[in-house]
Write an enzyme that holds these catalytic residues in place. Sequence first.
Site, PDB file in Angstrom:
ATOM      1  N   SER A  39      62.011 -81.910  -6.640  1.00  0.00           N
ATOM      2  CA  SER A  39      61.627 -82.881  -5.271  1.00  0.00           C
ATOM      3  C   SER A  39      60.535 -82.079  -4.404  1.00  0.00           C
ATOM      4  O   SER A  39      60.116 -82.786  -3.621  1.00  0.00           O
ATOM      5  CB  SER A  39      62.827 -83.366  -4.773  1.00  0.00           C
ATOM      6  OG  SER A  39      63.638 -82.101  -4.288  1.00  0.00           O
ATOM      7  N   ASP A 350      64.747 -83.821   5.819  1.00  0.00           N
ATOM      8  CA  ASP A 350      66.090 -84.596   5.445  1.00  0.00           C
ATOM      9  C   ASP A 350      67.513 -83.897   5.146  1.00  0.00           C
ATOM     10  O   ASP A 350      68.288 -84.474   4.545  1.00  0.00           O
ATOM     11  CB  ASP A 350      65.751 -85.617   4.399  1.00  0.00           C
ATOM     12  CG  ASP A 350      65.269 -84.849   3.136  1.00  0.00           C
ATOM     13  OD1 ASP A 350      65.340 -83.670   2.941  1.00  0.00           O
ATOM     14  OD2 ASP A 350      64.780 -85.709   2.276  1.00  0.00           O
ATOM     15  N   HIS A 353      64.616 -81.024   2.365  1.00  0.00           N
ATOM     16  CA  HIS A 353      63.180 -80.677   1.911  1.00  0.00           C
ATOM     17  C   HIS A 353      62.441 -80.394   3.417  1.00  0.00           C
ATOM     18  O   HIS A 353      62.902 -80.966   4.498  1.00  0.00           O
ATOM     19  CB  HIS A 353      62.427 -81.734   1.380  1.00  0.00           C
ATOM     20  CG  HIS A 353      63.296 -82.445   0.272  1.00  0.00           C
ATOM     21  ND1 HIS A 353      64.308 -83.339   0.355  1.00  0.00           N
ATOM     22  CD2 HIS A 353      63.204 -81.738  -1.086  1.00  0.00           C
ATOM     23  CE1 HIS A 353      64.723 -83.644  -0.884  1.00  0.00           C
ATOM     24  NE2 HIS A 353      64.346 -82.701  -1.696  1.00  0.00           N
TER      25      HIS A 353
END
Length: 388
Positions: A39, A350, A353
């Site tokens: 991610s 968040d 990240h």
Amino acid sequence: MGRSDGKKVQEILLVVCFLSLSPVAFSACFPAIFNFGDSTSDTGSLAASFPGFTPAEYPPYGDTFFGHPANRYSDGRLLIDFIAQGYGLPFIDPYLQSVNSEYTQGTNFAAAGSTVLQVNYLSPFYLDIQLREYRTFKTNVQNVFAPPDGSVPDEAKKARLPAPGSFQSGLYTIALGGNDFTFGYTKGLTIPQVREYLPLVIGNITSSIKNMYDYGGRNFIVWDLEPHGCLPYMLVLINHTPADLDANGCIIAYNDNAKYFNDQLSIALASLRASLSDINVSIFKTYDLKLDLIKNLTQNGFQFQTKACCGVPNEYNFDLRVNCGLSNVIDGVNLTAVKCQDPNQYVVWDGVHNTDAANRYIANQFFSGRYFDPPFAVVPEGCTLAEI
């Protein structure tokens, strides 16, 4: 100025930026990037595969730069976006995006939740799957440029694909491994138990690089692991006392485990370099970079490292049960993960990240060449970088 006006300004600036990138000025930079990751570098693969199920498809993801969700786990651009911009390339489209994709600049095989090992965790796109996608992609590109049946190549198809030579002269970036740690931690494994399978993680990374080398790749950068113990996610997931924390508020033992992995990865890659000729493979030392950033947080323009910008208001602005931008009733209380007022003051978006601002900072360090082991010609001779 309203949000829609701001978005238009950003779009205009992007157009001006890309139009100003002279093909001559940037011809000596890497012509394409082939990225493998999770991610931290997924530009839309997981969303393309499971539309509607990924948090990055919803506000406030993308708010700061794009003005809307852009299938990226950040409020704006990812590190891989900044790297592409620096080399004068458009953002790298995800391999799994079927519409409006442009692959002349390379391909992004990264998918959120991916691991190195084949484990049942967050994503089915572990490293070997991404490697298989890469091999299939290269074979298909070669078949377009030189059809096996001897027919005339389709020029329209060629125009949207990288030149076959880009597979050798391009840059290969590998940003994986973090989820192999959190997979174990979320299963309740201890640090020694996680450490037992780390040789397999490292072995899969090195064997994958060897496979890409056999397919023509020559320039490889491998991200090491950042200091996990500094992330809000880890600080909430792992029970700890003040005695477990260092002066920066990070969990010492979990940072040490990441550092152990990085040391072993460095040894393995040194062995790989010694066994192959004409290969450039280096570690981008995000662990050292992040620690330097944390130690000099305010001097680098940030205020918060162990607090998330978008999350449930608490000590770390993070709750494992409520994703950024969502609400959930917990023990009869409605909790909402809200966005902070100024994301540029935060390193972490968040809980896991980076923010757009942190990714820009890290990209500038990337192009400085300071954090590589061994040194890597991140700015090839004759290459002129674009402003990021």
